[in-house]
Scaffold this motif. Sequence first.
Motif, PDB file in Angstrom:
ATOM      1  N   SER A   1      68.954  14.733  13.631  1.00 54.62           N
ATOM      2  CA  SER A   1      69.071  16.079  12.969  1.00 54.62           C
ATOM      3  C   SER A   1      69.011  15.976  11.498  1.00 54.62           C
ATOM      4  N   LYS A   2      69.582  14.631  11.150  1.00 54.55           N
ATOM      5  CA  LYS A   2      69.657  14.429   9.665  1.00 54.55           C
ATOM      6  C   LYS A   2      68.449  14.360   9.076  1.00 54.55           C
ATOM      7  N   TYR A   3      67.301  13.948   9.608  1.00 51.35           N
ATOM      8  CA  TYR A   3      65.965  14.063   9.040  1.00 51.35           C
ATOM      9  C   TYR A   3      65.590  15.672   8.838  1.00 51.35           C
ATOM     10  N   PHE A   4      65.698  16.287   9.642  1.00 49.93           N
ATOM     11  CA  PHE A   4      65.434  17.697   9.656  1.00 49.93           C
ATOM     12  C   PHE A   4      66.370  18.435   8.670  1.00 49.93           C
ATOM     13  N   TYR A   5      67.495  18.032   8.589  1.00 49.68           N
ATOM     14  CA  TYR A   5      68.396  18.710   7.604  1.00 49.68           C
ATOM     15  C   TYR A   5      67.541  18.178   5.976  1.00 49.68           C
ATOM     16  N   SER A   6      67.432  16.969   5.993  1.00 48.52           N
ATOM     17  CA  SER A   6      66.771  16.582   4.651  1.00 48.52           C
ATOM     18  C   SER A   6      65.573  17.216   4.503  1.00 48.52           C
ATOM     19  N   PHE A   7      64.622  17.418   5.484  1.00 50.17           N
ATOM     20  CA  PHE A   7      63.218  18.221   5.128  1.00 50.17           C
ATOM     21  C   PHE A   7      63.552  19.709   4.696  1.00 50.17           C
ATOM     22  N   SER A   8      64.548  20.396   5.269  1.00 47.13           N
ATOM     23  CA  SER A   8      64.979  21.632   5.052  1.00 47.13           C
ATOM     24  C   SER A   8      65.464  21.832   3.744  1.00 47.13           C
ATOM     25  N   ILE A   9      66.557  21.134   3.393  1.00 52.37           N
ATOM     26  CA  ILE A   9      67.076  20.949   2.063  1.00 52.37           C
ATOM     27  C   ILE A   9      66.117  20.785   0.975  1.00 52.37           C
ATOM     28  N   LEU A  10      65.186  19.630   1.183  1.00 49.06           N
ATOM     29  CA  LEU A  10      64.044  19.492  -0.087  1.00 49.06           C
ATOM     30  C   LEU A  10      63.079  20.522   0.092  1.00 49.06           C
ATOM     31  N   VAL A  11      62.864  21.368   0.919  1.00 48.43           N
ATOM     32  CA  VAL A  11      61.822  22.667   0.867  1.00 48.43           C
ATOM     33  C   VAL A  11      62.710  23.606   0.129  1.00 48.43           C
ATOM     34  N   THR A  12      64.119  23.799   0.409  1.00 53.41           N
ATOM     35  CA  THR A  12      64.897  24.730   0.011  1.00 53.41           C
ATOM     36  C   THR A  12      64.943  24.217  -1.625  1.00 53.41           C
ATOM     37  N   VAL A  13      65.225  23.176  -2.185  1.00 51.76           N
ATOM     38  CA  VAL A  13      65.443  22.970  -3.318  1.00 51.76           C
ATOM     39  C   VAL A  13      64.178  23.181  -4.332  1.00 51.76           C
ATOM     40  N   ILE A  14      63.166  22.895  -3.635  1.00 46.19           N
ATOM     41  CA  ILE A  14      61.533  23.026  -4.205  1.00 46.19           C
ATOM     42  C   ILE A  14      61.406  24.706  -4.549  1.00 46.19           C
ATOM     43  N   GLY A  15      61.907  25.284  -3.269  1.00 44.92           N
ATOM     44  CA  GLY A  15      61.759  26.754  -3.168  1.00 44.92           C
ATOM     45  C   GLY A  15      62.513  27.352  -4.407  1.00 44.92           C
ATOM     46  N   ILE A  16      63.901  26.862  -4.446  1.00 45.37           N
ATOM     47  CA  ILE A  16      64.679  27.437  -5.731  1.00 45.37           C
ATOM     48  C   ILE A  16      64.074  27.237  -7.073  1.00 45.37           C
ATOM     49  N   ILE A  17      63.773  26.106  -7.236  1.00 52.91           N
ATOM     50  CA  ILE A  17      63.069  25.877  -8.406  1.00 52.91           C
ATOM     51  C   ILE A  17      61.905  26.693  -8.728  1.00 52.91           C
ATOM     52  N   SER A  18      60.969  26.934  -7.728  1.00 55.38           N
ATOM     53  CA  SER A  18      59.916  27.746  -7.921  1.00 55.38           C
ATOM     54  C   SER A  18      60.172  29.125  -8.212  1.00 55.38           C
ATOM     55  N   LEU A  19      61.352  29.551  -7.473  1.00 54.36           N
ATOM     56  CA  LEU A  19      61.580  30.864  -7.834  1.00 54.36           C
ATOM     57  C   LEU A  19      62.252  31.105  -9.369  1.00 54.36           C
ATOM     58  N   LEU A  20      63.023  30.274  -9.639  1.00 55.54           N
ATOM     59  CA  LEU A  20      63.544  30.053 -10.982  1.00 55.54           C
ATOM     60  C   LEU A  20      62.511  30.103 -12.299  1.00 55.54           C
ATOM     61  N   VAL A  21      61.376  29.210 -11.745  1.00 59.78           N
ATOM     62  CA  VAL A  21      60.259  29.130 -12.727  1.00 59.78           C
ATOM     63  C   VAL A  21      59.378  30.343 -12.732  1.00 59.78           C
ATOM     64  N   PHE A  22      58.713  30.314 -11.576  1.00 64.19           N
ATOM     65  CA  PHE A  22      57.601  31.108 -11.377  1.00 64.19           C
ATOM     66  C   PHE A  22      58.025  32.634 -10.668  1.00 64.19           C
ATOM     67  N   GLN A  23      58.934  32.635 -10.083  1.00 62.81           N
ATOM     68  CA  GLN A  23      59.574  33.958  -9.471  1.00 62.81           C
ATOM     69  C   GLN A  23      58.448  34.317  -8.043  1.00 62.81           C
ATOM     70  N   LEU A  24      58.652  35.487  -7.862  1.00 65.57           N
ATOM     71  CA  LEU A  24      57.766  36.050  -6.774  1.00 65.57           C
ATOM     72  C   LEU A  24      56.612  36.865  -7.291  1.00 65.57           C
ATOM     73  N   ASN A  25      55.587  36.657  -6.725  1.00 63.65           N
ATOM     74  CA  ASN A  25      54.407  37.430  -7.288  1.00 63.65           C
ATOM     75  C   ASN A  25      54.501  38.847  -6.361  1.00 63.65           C
ATOM     76  N   TYR A  26      55.191  39.640  -7.318  1.00 63.80           N
ATOM     77  CA  TYR A  26      55.436  40.959  -6.600  1.00 63.80           C
ATOM     78  C   TYR A  26      54.214  41.960  -6.485  1.00 63.80           C
ATOM     79  N   GLY A  27      53.725  42.545  -5.620  1.00 58.53           N
ATOM     80  CA  GLY A  27      52.695  43.422  -5.466  1.00 58.53           C
ATOM     81  C   GLY A  27      52.967  44.705  -6.256  1.00 58.53           C
ATOM     82  N   VAL A  28      52.201  45.839  -6.147  1.00 57.82           N
ATOM     83  CA  VAL A  28      52.507  47.239  -6.769  1.00 57.82           C
ATOM     84  C   VAL A  28      53.707  47.832  -6.035  1.00 57.82           C
ATOM     85  N   ASP A  29      54.185  47.299  -4.877  1.00 59.90           N
ATOM     86  CA  ASP A  29      55.165  48.224  -4.150  1.00 59.90           C
ATOM     87  C   ASP A  29      56.311  47.769  -4.949  1.00 59.90           C
ATOM     88  N   PHE A  30      56.481  46.539  -5.393  1.00 63.45           N
ATOM     89  CA  PHE A  30      57.883  46.240  -5.941  1.00 63.45           C
ATOM     90  C   PHE A  30      57.760  45.954  -7.549  1.00 63.45           C
TER      91      PHE A  30
END
Length: 313
Positions: free
Chosen positions: A24-53
């Motif tokens: 399970s430690k390997y899967f935790y590591s994978f999830s943490i890695l994707v989470t960190v990349i996702g947080i960085i992406s959200l802070l830098v690029f944010q979400l590509n909101y459509g016209v709805d938002f």
Amino acid sequence: MPSNTNDKIANPKTRWNWDFIKYSKYFYSFSILVTVIGIISLLVFQLNYGVDFRSGSNVDISAKQLSKAQIQEVLNEAGLGQRDMVITPGSQQSSVRFSDVLTEADQSKLQAAVTSKLGKDASTEINTVDTEIAKELERNALIAVLVASLGIIIYVTIRFEWRFAVAAIIALLHDAFMVIAIFSIFHLEVNLTFIIALLTIVGYSINDTVVIFDRVRENMRFAKVKTRQDLHAVVNKSISQTMTRSINTVFTVFIASVALLIFGSEAIRMFSLAMVIGLLFGAYSSIFIASPLWFLLKGKNVNTSKKPAKATN
């Protein structure tokens, strides 16, 4: 004869002999890695909101295969070619998203230009959202996800115990964030159908998790758990017993989502893609995140022994 049947139901055969907890430690590591990349992406690029938002106008042009250059010509003729916009060509339907709101005069010019350049068979559909409505939709979408999560916490706590609820909600939020992170990293459009997909994913994710937790609780009734190794064996056995059922359930919905993604219209393309991504992460988290997390929480109240206990199949 009835007793044999009941024995099979109470103690189904274990087909997946794999130590899920150990790795399970390997899967935790994978999830943490994707989470960190996702947080960085959200802070830098944010979400590509459509016209709805976000405020602006979204124009859908229904016509045969159009190139970006052809759409630009139509916009130039309508006097809208210099506006801040994003053009997305399509096979049957193309879209143009303007960052500002088109006036009635702009819309009339655009519809006239479409008819003039593309013929009478071409048609347009214009959706406009002002700033206040966009903010309200974004706020309501967040509230919907939080309310759904709170309801799940209460349900799992009542049916099982608080440790199950904590593990389930972490896995649930993990799935939702993974989808959000993927959409941010690849700059995919987030619209109302994306929120619907998120809520649907939450439902499927908690369903898989509850099935495994129910098996863990049932096995705990008959197992003599005195050490962490005993608990280790029970959790591994429970995951193994429900693995086939989890894979079959997710696979059937996954096939339907892929079919919608390939053959569906542009209007539900992001919904289908979010479903495909979310279903994969939902199955993954139920097996490799939620159950090991419960083991960590429960294991704090169990003694440690050097001799591992053998799980009965």
